[in-house]
Design an enzyme around this catalytic site. Sequence first.
Site, PDB file in Angstrom:
ATOM      1  N   GLY A 196     -99.189  49.691 -72.912  1.00 51.51           N
ATOM      2  CA  GLY A 196     -97.617  49.831 -73.292  1.00 51.51           C
ATOM      3  C   GLY A 196     -97.069  50.418 -72.074  1.00 51.51           C
ATOM      4  O   GLY A 196     -97.456  51.054 -71.186  1.00 51.51           O
ATOM      5  N   ASP A 209     -97.739  47.858 -86.507  1.00 49.45           N
ATOM      6  CA  ASP A 209     -97.375  47.250 -85.039  1.00 49.45           C
ATOM      7  C   ASP A 209     -98.267  48.339 -84.104  1.00 49.45           C
ATOM      8  O   ASP A 209     -98.529  49.408 -84.597  1.00 49.45           O
ATOM      9  CB  ASP A 209     -96.128  47.754 -84.584  1.00 49.45           C
ATOM     10  CG  ASP A 209     -96.057  47.310 -83.164  1.00 49.45           C
ATOM     11  OD1 ASP A 209     -96.144  46.019 -82.812  1.00 49.45           O
ATOM     12  OD2 ASP A 209     -95.809  48.188 -82.309  1.00 49.45           O
ATOM     13  N   HIS A 238     -97.391  42.343 -85.540  1.00 48.86           N
ATOM     14  CA  HIS A 238     -98.168  42.371 -84.339  1.00 48.86           C
ATOM     15  C   HIS A 238     -99.215  41.326 -84.173  1.00 48.86           C
ATOM     16  O   HIS A 238    -100.461  41.713 -84.804  1.00 48.86           O
ATOM     17  CB  HIS A 238     -98.590  43.863 -84.059  1.00 48.86           C
ATOM     18  CG  HIS A 238     -99.435  44.224 -82.807  1.00 48.86           C
ATOM     19  ND1 HIS A 238     -99.168  44.756 -81.701  1.00 48.86           N
ATOM     20  CD2 HIS A 238    -100.774  43.465 -82.369  1.00 48.86           C
ATOM     21  CE1 HIS A 238    -100.034  45.029 -80.887  1.00 48.86           C
ATOM     22  NE2 HIS A 238    -101.076  44.144 -81.146  1.00 48.86           N
ATOM     23  N   ASP A 244     -90.226  47.079 -77.248  1.00 45.13           N
ATOM     24  CA  ASP A 244     -91.419  47.680 -77.446  1.00 45.13           C
ATOM     25  C   ASP A 244     -91.826  48.972 -76.448  1.00 45.13           C
ATOM     26  O   ASP A 244     -92.657  49.341 -75.848  1.00 45.13           O
ATOM     27  CB  ASP A 244     -92.554  46.632 -77.112  1.00 45.13           C
ATOM     28  CG  ASP A 244     -93.900  47.061 -77.690  1.00 45.13           C
ATOM     29  OD1 ASP A 244     -94.002  48.063 -78.240  1.00 45.13           O
ATOM     30  OD2 ASP A 244     -95.093  46.261 -77.418  1.00 45.13           O
ATOM     31  N   ASN A 275     -96.373  53.894 -85.962  1.00 43.21           N
ATOM     32  CA  ASN A 275     -97.565  54.506 -85.694  1.00 43.21           C
ATOM     33  C   ASN A 275     -97.610  55.884 -85.132  1.00 43.21           C
ATOM     34  O   ASN A 275     -97.848  56.072 -83.908  1.00 43.21           O
ATOM     35  CB  ASN A 275     -98.349  53.442 -84.612  1.00 43.21           C
ATOM     36  CG  ASN A 275     -97.581  53.420 -83.269  1.00 43.21           C
ATOM     37  OD1 ASN A 275     -96.394  53.520 -83.392  1.00 43.21           O
ATOM     38  ND2 ASN A 275     -98.303  52.690 -82.239  1.00 43.21           N
ATOM     39  N   HIS A 335     -91.223  52.839 -79.759  1.00 46.75           N
ATOM     40  CA  HIS A 335     -91.909  53.827 -80.450  1.00 46.75           C
ATOM     41  C   HIS A 335     -91.611  55.225 -79.863  1.00 46.75           C
ATOM     42  O   HIS A 335     -91.290  55.729 -78.732  1.00 46.75           O
ATOM     43  CB  HIS A 335     -93.365  53.798 -79.736  1.00 46.75           C
ATOM     44  CG  HIS A 335     -94.074  52.300 -80.076  1.00 46.75           C
ATOM     45  ND1 HIS A 335     -94.837  52.554 -81.289  1.00 46.75           N
ATOM     46  CD2 HIS A 335     -93.938  51.239 -79.569  1.00 46.75           C
ATOM     47  CE1 HIS A 335     -95.166  51.292 -81.455  1.00 46.75           C
ATOM     48  NE2 HIS A 335     -94.510  50.176 -80.454  1.00 46.75           N
ATOM     49  N   LEU A 336     -90.835  55.962 -81.020  1.00 48.64           N
ATOM     50  CA  LEU A 336     -90.297  57.374 -80.558  1.00 48.64           C
ATOM     51  C   LEU A 336     -91.350  58.371 -80.480  1.00 48.64           C
ATOM     52  O   LEU A 336     -91.185  59.366 -80.371  1.00 48.64           O
ATOM     53  CB  LEU A 336     -89.357  57.548 -81.635  1.00 48.64           C
ATOM     54  CG  LEU A 336     -87.841  57.039 -81.518  1.00 48.64           C
ATOM     55  CD1 LEU A 336     -86.868  57.276 -82.619  1.00 48.64           C
ATOM     56  CD2 LEU A 336     -87.479  56.817 -80.065  1.00 48.64           C
ATOM     57  N   ARG A 337     -92.746  58.371 -81.240  1.00 45.09           N
ATOM     58  CA  ARG A 337     -93.810  59.050 -81.153  1.00 45.09           C
ATOM     59  C   ARG A 337     -93.636  60.348 -81.887  1.00 45.09           C
ATOM     60  O   ARG A 337     -94.578  61.132 -81.645  1.00 45.09           O
ATOM     61  CB  ARG A 337     -94.115  59.528 -79.610  1.00 45.09           C
ATOM     62  CG  ARG A 337     -94.377  58.231 -78.504  1.00 45.09           C
ATOM     63  CD  ARG A 337     -95.504  57.373 -79.166  1.00 45.09           C
ATOM     64  NE  ARG A 337     -95.830  56.421 -77.911  1.00 45.09           N
ATOM     65  CZ  ARG A 337     -96.406  55.238 -78.186  1.00 45.09           C
ATOM     66  NH1 ARG A 337     -96.898  55.047 -79.336  1.00 45.09           N
ATOM     67  NH2 ARG A 337     -96.458  54.533 -77.202  1.00 45.09           N
TER      68      ARG A 337
END
Lengths: 312, 428
Positions: free
Chosen positions: B325, B153, B180, B306, B95, B63-65
């Site tokens: 997470g 996910d 997921h 993850d 996401n 997740h690079l956000r």
Amino acid sequence: MGWMRKDLLTMRELEAGEIVLLVDTAASLQEIATREIKKVPALRGKTVVNLFYEASTRTRTSFEIAGKWLSADVVNFSASGSSTSKGESFIDTAKNIGAMSPDVVVVRHSSAGAAELLARALPCSIVNAGDGAHEHPTQALLDLLTIREKKGHFEGLHVAIVGDIAHSRVARSNIHGMRKLGMTVTVAGPPTLIPPFVQELGAKVSYRLEDAIGDVDVIMMLRLQQERMTAGLIPSLREYAHYWGLTLDKLARHARPDVLIMHPGPVNRGIELAPEVADGPYSVILDQVSRGVAVRMGVLLLLAGRKGGDGG
Amino acid sequence: MSLLLRGGRVIDPANNLDTVQDVLLADGKIERLGRNLAAPADAEVVDAKGKIVCPGFIDMHVHLREPGDEYKETVATGTRAAAAGGFTAVCCMANTNPVNDNGAVTDYILAKARVEGVVRVYPIGAVTRGLRGEELAELAELAESGCVAFSDDGRCVMNAGLYRRAMEYTLPFGAPLISHAEDTTLSRGASMNEGVVSTETGIPGQPAAAEDVMVARDILLAELTGAHVHIAHVSTVGAVRLVRDAKARGVRVTAEVTPHHLVLTEDAVRTWDSNTKMAPPLRTKRDVEALIEALADGTVDCIATDHAPHALSEKEGEFDRAAFGVVGLETAVAVLLDRLVRPGLLSLATLIARWSRDPARLLNLPAGTLAAGAPADVTILDPDAETTVDPSRFHSRSRNTPFGGWTLRGGPWMTVVGGKVVRPRASR
């Protein structure tokens, strides 16, 4: 043995000797309630903060009275109307309260582990007054004090804890405390309200009220939270009351004549306890409440008096 | 411009290679492998003696956000963390905010990656619009824009009918759906695994069946549609069994496992450290053993971190209110070298395969091999490096690791992307 711990967080971490010390200390303080002037100077100059994130009447009041009878300055901090409603985090609130140098913080919170978090964040003593479904050690201690007064001892006693075990911190604290003192514990309720692997905590399991109460010295009925119904854990209050409510009739037919009926309160009359049982001769529910003040005096005394010399 | 990696132990599972030799990289490609290669005049020579030279590691679940949650991570910080951790490529989940459910967001991520990224970035598109699980995202446009897979996910597409249609619709794109797998009717309100530790702590738990039920459903739907379904972060003995049986039947199912599910159990939650909280939750010793076995025998195809960065304020409070997470990019390689390879639970060659050849194959990426002509993406490991995990020194913007303070032997030493060194040798 003396009291060494900074905090009282769980029954699980205590040794039998520590539990007995807490109960003995509480027992010795009980007579203060009978005095005309209910005040001793033991904690004069000490500050106790009641940090309650969950609604509570009896526990908060009990701690407040206990602190005041010991001459501590008691401050109540309840979540509603305070900084938490302005979005301040639990840790930030805790640190702010810590900066005011209290000697003891009594915390009640809906999250399991909240008391432990606080104990790590603050240098003062922390008393867990209930953290989620985890533990409520002073409730277990007052239950134990009540039982010892009525039965004279712990070893060999058998207790049935009945109802919503899965969501009960009272059940967890009592299972740990009672097992350490050589008592047998049976938990009973519909399977949806019994947590998995509860046997590994040392409890026996029963799925039938009549079986569970048959040969026990104490029956501890737990409060049924009405939201368990909407969560699909029980079909209806009516059915729960029918199968799991304790009535005089069930007592007469299945329980021993000298059984004690306990309840941590508040009671749902007519659901887990018939009114005649709650008010009847077996019931020690109000004894529990008055022992609660003595237990909390004992806890505050041992914690706040730990380092200072004025704690005796 | 060329780079000569001199004298390392070259392990390239895609070509069944494990031998000490040189690797010459030129013009962004693997030029050739061999002993005592002559260094071209323009070559930078790296002494890789005692090091392990592998195809570049791919972390297919990160997740690079960015866009939207840049306070947790950005393409720039996340890819720096990847490079530091030995990864030459990452696949970033959809996401973000806005969700990567249309080509414009994919374009944005790829543009950021071109300008600020230090490793390769392969976006993963959403399956459903806004991750709401109600209607399909524009899947063809996402595929054309460069998404290498589709996933909601963080959430499970609970609507089986819709998920079936997503599988069918994406069949022509050659990109898998990544599941997921979590039946939210079984996991609602839970913060950890349901078992003896949840009973003791009073933290609401979710049973392994919450995952297994969905893995079973997705396998059946893959069987129905012929689609390739990839199960993200398997964590249970039951999910492993389902995947193994499905593969034996010829179903196109693949799976990944995270480092934390391979080395930690629910017992870690007893510390109340919210860095032990993630979805799926840490399970039991029995599950961990099954996961390691499945990784070794290929039932689980690859390892993925993850990597899920969160700000301290989202992690420091009450356990049940903390975000799910943990970050993983900067600890994954060292943790598994120390805890799986060193004690002999997994061979070094298998570890390398599960991080290079296998994710490349299942995502159809031009990577995962040191064959001549392949992109010059190389991960070099130092088997003797001893490090203590210090989250304050992470390149990631976030610090939420369960491995802080762990002392680990073996780790990434140098990362080469397109023939260029992106992680300088550790200064020791």
